[in-house]
Design a protein around this motif. Structure first.
Motif, PDB file in Angstrom:
ATOM      1  N   GLY A 193      95.706  86.760 -24.279  1.00 19.73           N
ATOM      2  CA  GLY A 193      96.104  85.573 -23.546  1.00 19.73           C
ATOM      3  C   GLY A 193      97.393  84.998 -24.099  1.00 19.73           C
ATOM      4  O   GLY A 193      97.936  85.504 -25.078  1.00 19.73           O
ATOM      5  N   SER A 194      97.897  83.942 -23.435  1.00 14.94           N
ATOM      6  CA  SER A 194      99.127  83.336 -23.916  1.00 14.94           C
ATOM      7  C   SER A 194      98.906  81.863 -24.196  1.00 14.94           C
ATOM      8  O   SER A 194      98.029  81.228 -23.616  1.00 14.94           O
ATOM      9  N   MET A 195      99.726  81.344 -25.071  1.00 16.28           N
ATOM     10  CA  MET A 195      99.538  79.971 -25.538  1.00 16.28           C
ATOM     11  C   MET A 195     100.918  79.442 -25.885  1.00 16.28           C
ATOM     12  O   MET A 195     101.607  80.008 -26.745  1.00 16.28           O
ATOM     13  N   THR A 196     101.356  78.380 -25.196  1.00 19.99           N
ATOM     14  CA  THR A 196     102.702  77.866 -25.472  1.00 19.99           C
ATOM     15  C   THR A 196     102.668  76.379 -25.736  1.00 19.99           C
ATOM     16  O   THR A 196     101.833  75.645 -25.207  1.00 19.99           O
ATOM     17  N   MET A 197     103.593  75.953 -26.582  1.00 20.13           N
ATOM     18  CA  MET A 197     103.799  74.530 -26.855  1.00 20.13           C
ATOM     19  C   MET A 197     105.231  74.236 -26.455  1.00 20.13           C
ATOM     20  O   MET A 197     106.159  74.842 -27.000  1.00 20.13           O
ATOM     21  N   ASP A 198     105.409  73.343 -25.482  1.00 20.09           N
ATOM     22  CA  ASP A 198     106.734  73.046 -24.946  1.00 20.09           C
ATOM     23  C   ASP A 198     107.484  74.333 -24.592  1.00 20.09           C
ATOM     24  O   ASP A 198     108.681  74.483 -24.886  1.00 20.09           O
ATOM     25  N   GLY A 199     106.768  75.272 -24.028  1.00 23.92           N
ATOM     26  CA  GLY A 199     107.390  76.506 -23.571  1.00 23.92           C
ATOM     27  C   GLY A 199     107.577  77.576 -24.630  1.00 23.92           C
ATOM     28  O   GLY A 199     107.943  78.704 -24.324  1.00 23.92           O
ATOM     29  N   VAL A 200     107.312  77.249 -25.902  1.00 25.62           N
ATOM     30  CA  VAL A 200     107.475  78.226 -26.984  1.00 25.62           C
ATOM     31  C   VAL A 200     106.121  78.840 -27.319  1.00 25.62           C
ATOM     32  O   VAL A 200     105.140  78.118 -27.494  1.00 25.62           O
ATOM     33  N   SER A 201     106.086  80.171 -27.394  1.00 23.25           N
ATOM     34  CA  SER A 201     104.808  80.836 -27.662  1.00 23.25           C
ATOM     35  C   SER A 201     104.290  80.508 -29.057  1.00 23.25           C
ATOM     36  O   SER A 201     105.036  80.513 -30.034  1.00 23.25           O
ATOM     37  N   LEU A 202     103.011  80.193 -29.141  1.00 23.44           N
ATOM     38  CA  LEU A 202     102.398  79.890 -30.438  1.00 23.44           C
ATOM     39  C   LEU A 202     101.817  81.144 -31.081  1.00 23.44           C
ATOM     40  O   LEU A 202     101.556  81.175 -32.271  1.00 23.44           O
ATOM     41  N   ARG A 203     101.601  82.171 -30.259  1.00 19.01           N
ATOM     42  CA  ARG A 203     100.894  83.336 -30.802  1.00 19.01           C
ATOM     43  C   ARG A 203     101.755  84.161 -31.746  1.00 19.01           C
ATOM     44  O   ARG A 203     101.240  84.989 -32.470  1.00 19.01           O
ATOM     45  N   ASP A 204     103.083  83.904 -31.742  1.00 15.02           N
ATOM     46  CA  ASP A 204     103.955  84.678 -32.634  1.00 15.02           C
ATOM     47  C   ASP A 204     104.099  84.025 -34.008  1.00 15.02           C
ATOM     48  O   ASP A 204     104.641  84.630 -34.925  1.00 15.02           O
ATOM     49  N   SER A 205     103.649  82.770 -34.129  1.00 13.82           N
ATOM     50  CA  SER A 205     103.864  82.054 -35.384  1.00 13.82           C
ATOM     51  C   SER A 205     102.708  82.270 -36.344  1.00 13.82           C
ATOM     52  O   SER A 205     101.556  82.272 -35.926  1.00 13.82           O
ATOM     53  N   PRO A 206     103.010  82.407 -37.640  1.00 16.59           N
ATOM     54  CA  PRO A 206     101.915  82.403 -38.612  1.00 16.59           C
ATOM     55  C   PRO A 206     101.273  81.010 -38.624  1.00 16.59           C
ATOM     56  O   PRO A 206     101.939  80.032 -38.274  1.00 16.59           O
ATOM     57  N   PRO A 207      99.984  80.940 -39.014  1.00 17.82           N
ATOM     58  CA  PRO A 207      99.244  79.677 -38.922  1.00 17.82           C
ATOM     59  C   PRO A 207      99.977  78.476 -39.532  1.00 17.82           C
ATOM     60  O   PRO A 207      99.979  77.396 -38.942  1.00 17.82           O
TER      61      PRO A 207
END
Ligand code: ATP
Ligand code: MG
Lengths: 289, 234
Positions: free
Chosen positions: B56-70
């Motif tokens: 699935g996909s998950m974005t905050m203000d259009g920026v993907s969160l799934r690529d960031s480390p916790p």
């Protein structure tokens, strides 16, 4: 047995206090690492030994002592970080016995490397600081210096842990590792910093020891067990406990050693230790069962 | 602001969230309700990066969160107040707040943020030197929320802030939630206290065994059969 409440008895007590500073400093590094990462560095005393050799070779190679001391501290700090990254990190989630055994392996490794590389001769910097005295008592300047610097080092660590963001994170991660990402903290980085600081404390210990004792590959065996005993007596992971225990144990060694033979001082200290942990298994300041 | 689409997640063995989609707009307060074990905590943990999503996909203000480390998620403006508060019990209140300001952007404005949070919750200022673990449950929840606000977030995730508190204190905690709404924070709040939370929230989702069963405005949910049957005891 020759023990009287005379001026030499007082001298022994004061020498015990001076020794306590150094032992408390050494215990602090081990306690910091255990309290935060929950791993006991069995090879801790061997890190000190490495530091002593680093200082020896730098100094005899022409580097002025203060700079050689700094190099020694940095070298052991780097070794501490390396130890964490290469040896501890892969076994972080494994049972404590595995962690003990890998750091125990490092102990033998470092001793072997030191023997091969530096030989079994006793080495000495040859720096003589002399001694001072009053009222028939004499105190070596190297011991007085060790005491003062050790206290300053512990104070500096305390300020670092209580005032800075990084220090606060080190204290926090010991209490709840899982939620650190929610604080924006990369836990593995904090562990690395903690290991470097623990190594740095061992390095500072090496600086103070190199002015008092000869260097040889097995020197860790002489004071390593003492440091572990102090940490366990104080309560493993308790920095305050280690501090108090260092002062207690040093008195047994200094006064016991002065009344009887030096070896007896250690024996009496261990006897006291055994009785103390029989009464309080978790250590003086310990919370863990 | 926050958008989830087709999110699946779970723990070793079992899948907990199934193809879940939802959104939170800036300025909204959105409630997530559902029974024990429905997956509410898991949802918040996925958003804040504690638990990686499986798909699935998950974005905050259009920026993907799934690529960031916790540990980089906080920097996107998401602060998570975890279930059962999870303060550092043997650190002082102020040190707990300091931990909330660990990220570089917040650290640079630490004093300012601290004054702001103390202004919002004067009780925390009175207790600044007290060990967090020795405070009352309500005070601890206040501290946990204050710690989250220290990072200067846009979106605040609240996981059952009223859990384990006496009825009077529950009321106070919901007042705190209203306060932070008034301050302009966007709120995503998980609660079992359905009646209360739907008074605070604009919209809500009902989760059942990891799937969204119903969604709508607070009034719609309150009136819906699914919510009435399961949670209002009517
Ligand atoms: N760490 C974990 N390991 C394995 N399974 C877990 C873990 N945490 C939660 N689960 C499982 O995932 C499911 C959803 O749990 P979750 O905590 O998200 O529910 P919840 O809606 O927050 O419940 P509650 O209202 O009781 O807090 C449950 O079946 C739970 O047993
Ligand atoms: Mg939950």
């Amino acid at each position: 047995m020759d023990c009287q409440l005379d001026i030499f008895f007082l001298e022994a007590i004061l020498n015990g206090v001076l020794l306590a500073g150094l032992l408390a400093l050494l215990a602090l590094g081990l306690n910091l690492v255990f309290g935060v990462i929950d791993v006991v560095w069995i090879c801790y005393a061997e890190l000190v030994m490495i530091g002593m050799y680093a200082i020896f070779y730098a100094y005899t190679g022409g580097v002025p002592f203060p700079l050689a001391a700094l190099l020694g501290i940095l070298a052991v700090a780097a070794t501490g970080a390396l130890l964490h990254w290469v040896v501890i990190r892969p076994v972080l989630d494994q049972p404590p016995i595995n962690q003990l055994l890998v750091t125990g392996g490092v102990l033998f490794f470092l001793q072997a490397v030191a023997t091969m590389a530096f030989g079994i001769e006793f080495r000495s910097l040859g720096i003589r600081l002399g001694s001072t005295g009053f009222a028939d008592m004499t105190f070596a300047w190297s011991r007085i210096l060790a005491f003062v610097v050790a206290l300053a080092g512990m104070l500096a660590l305390w300020i670092f842990l209580s005032r800075t963001f990084l220090g606060t994170a080190i204290r926090a991660i010991a209490q709840d590792r899982q939620i650190m990402p929610l604080m924006g903290v990369d836990a593995s980085r904090i562990y690395l910093v903690t290991s470097a600081v623990g190594g740095g404390l061992a390095g500072l210990g090496a600086v103070l020891m190199v002015l008092q004792y000869d260097i040889y590959p097995q020197i860790g065996l002489q004071f390593g067990p003492l440091i572990f005993m102090i940490c366990v007596l104080g309560g493993l992971g308790s920095m305050a406990g280690g501090f108090v225990a260092a002062f207690l144990i040093s008195q047994f060694i200094a006064v016991g050693g002065s009344c009887m033979a030096t070896e007896w001082g250690y024996a009496v200290a261990f006897l006291f230790f055994m009785v103390a942990i029989f009464i309080r298994p978790q250590g003086l300041f310990g919370v863990r069962g | 602001m926050l958008e989830l689409s087709g999110i699946s997640a779970g723990y070793a063995g079992a899948q907990t969230l199934f193809d879940l989609s939802m959104r939170v707009e800036a300025g909204e307060a959105v409630a997530v309700i559902g029974a024990n074990g429905a997956g509410k905590t898991t949802l918040l943990r996925v958003i804040s990066g504690m638990l990686p999503a499986r798909s699935g996909s998950m974005t905050m203000d259009g920026v993907s969160l799934r690529d960031s480390p916790p540990h980089r998620i906080v920097e996107t403006g998401i602060a998570h107040v975890p279930e059962s508060r999870r303060l550092f019990p043997r650190l002082s209140v102020e040190s707990n707040l300091k931990m909330g300001a660990f990220i570089p952007a917040a650290r640079a404005r630490f004093r300012e943020r601290l004054d702001y949070v103390y202004g919002l919750f004067p009780r925390l200022k009175e207790r600044r030197s007290q060990l967090a673990g020795t405070m009352s449950g309500g005070e601890q929840q206040m501290c946990a929320i204050g710690r989250a606000l220290m990072s200067g977030p846009k979106l605040v995730l609240l996981d059952e802030p009223s859990m384990g508190l006496a009825p009077v204190v529950v009321q106070q905690v919901f007042d705190l939630v209203r306060r932070i709404r008034q301050e302009g924070y966007t709120v995503l709040i998980v609660e079992q206290n359905v009646r209360q939370v739907l008074k605070v929230a604009d919209r809500g989702y009902l989760i059942e065994v990891g799937r969204i069963r119903a969604g709508g405005t607070a009034a719609e949910l309150l009136a819906s059969d699914a919510v009435r049957d399961a949670y209002m005891g009517i």
